[in-house]
Design a protein around this motif. Sequence first.
Motif, PDB file in Angstrom:
ATOM      1  N   ARG A   8       0.859  -1.181   0.000  1.00 11.49           N
ATOM      2  CA  ARG A   8       0.000   0.000   0.000  1.00 11.49           C
ATOM      3  C   ARG A   8       0.898   1.235   0.000  1.00 11.49           C
ATOM      4  N   THR A   9       0.849   1.962  -1.084  1.00  9.93           N
ATOM      5  CA  THR A   9       1.729   3.124  -1.228  1.00  9.93           C
ATOM      6  C   THR A   9       0.963   4.442  -1.243  1.00  9.93           C
ATOM      7  N   ARG A  10      -0.362   4.379  -1.345  1.00  8.61           N
ATOM      8  CA  ARG A  10      -1.162   5.591  -1.419  1.00  8.61           C
ATOM      9  C   ARG A  10      -1.699   5.944  -0.039  1.00  8.61           C
ATOM     10  N   ILE A  11      -1.631   7.197   0.323  1.00  9.89           N
ATOM     11  CA  ILE A  11      -2.089   7.659   1.638  1.00  9.89           C
ATOM     12  C   ILE A  11      -3.265   8.600   1.442  1.00  9.89           C
ATOM     13  N   VAL A  12      -4.321   8.391   2.231  1.00  8.80           N
ATOM     14  CA  VAL A  12      -5.476   9.270   2.231  1.00  8.80           C
ATOM     15  C   VAL A  12      -5.589   9.830   3.641  1.00  8.80           C
ATOM     16  N   GLY A  13      -5.564  11.134   3.753  1.00  5.56           N
ATOM     17  CA  GLY A  13      -5.666  11.766   5.068  1.00  5.56           C
ATOM     18  C   GLY A  13      -6.972  12.529   5.189  1.00  5.56           C
ATOM     19  N   ILE A  14      -7.627  12.393   6.339  1.00  3.42           N
ATOM     20  CA  ILE A  14      -8.852  13.152   6.595  1.00  3.42           C
ATOM     21  C   ILE A  14      -8.785  13.740   7.995  1.00  3.42           C
ATOM     22  N   ARG A  15      -9.544  14.795   8.183  1.00  2.00           N
ATOM     23  CA  ARG A  15      -9.619  15.413   9.503  1.00  2.00           C
ATOM     24  C   ARG A  15     -11.004  15.133  10.083  1.00  2.00           C
ATOM     25  N   LEU A  16     -11.025  14.821  11.377  1.00  2.00           N
ATOM     26  CA  LEU A  16     -12.271  14.511  12.065  1.00  2.00           C
ATOM     27  C   LEU A  16     -12.384  15.350  13.327  1.00  2.00           C
ATOM     28  N   THR A  17     -13.622  15.613  13.726  1.00  2.00           N
ATOM     29  CA  THR A  17     -13.827  16.252  15.024  1.00  2.00           C
ATOM     30  C   THR A  17     -13.617  15.182  16.091  1.00  2.00           C
ATOM     31  N   ASP A  18     -13.510  15.615  17.345  1.00  2.00           N
ATOM     32  CA  ASP A  18     -13.362  14.643  18.429  1.00  2.00           C
ATOM     33  C   ASP A  18     -14.547  13.693  18.476  1.00  2.00           C
TER      34      ASP A  18
END
Length: 129
Positions: A8-18
């Motif tokens: 797995r070479t692809r990175i997906v980043g997301i932001r979440l609330t607490d």
Amino acid sequence: MERKSQNRTRIVGIRLTDAEFNTLEQRWRESTNRKISDYLRSVLLSKPIIKSFRNKSIDESMIMLIQLRNELNAIGVNLNQAVKKLHTFPPHADLKAWMLNQQLQNKILSNKLVEIKTLIQKMGEAWLL
């Protein structure tokens, strides 16, 4: 025939609330996935998610059984050392202290075995409910 790499070479980043993260973490803990990344991958790729039911009373019993196993292991090591020491005593040595120690170790072992039997009984009753 050439095989494609499964790394797995692809990175997906997301932001979440607490609150969002807490919900996500709770759902992950309810699943059988060991890692949150595996859980997220299953959700994102619409793979089936297996939820597990955990009986907290059995979890507590397992923790106690693990502790008892460790104590029994320590008692076994002590017993083994005592028997080895017995073989090193000269033929005319005073064995009274060694025998008293063995009686104490036997009493401790007996008490631990009673605890194990009680825990196993409780676990059996929990499984029958």
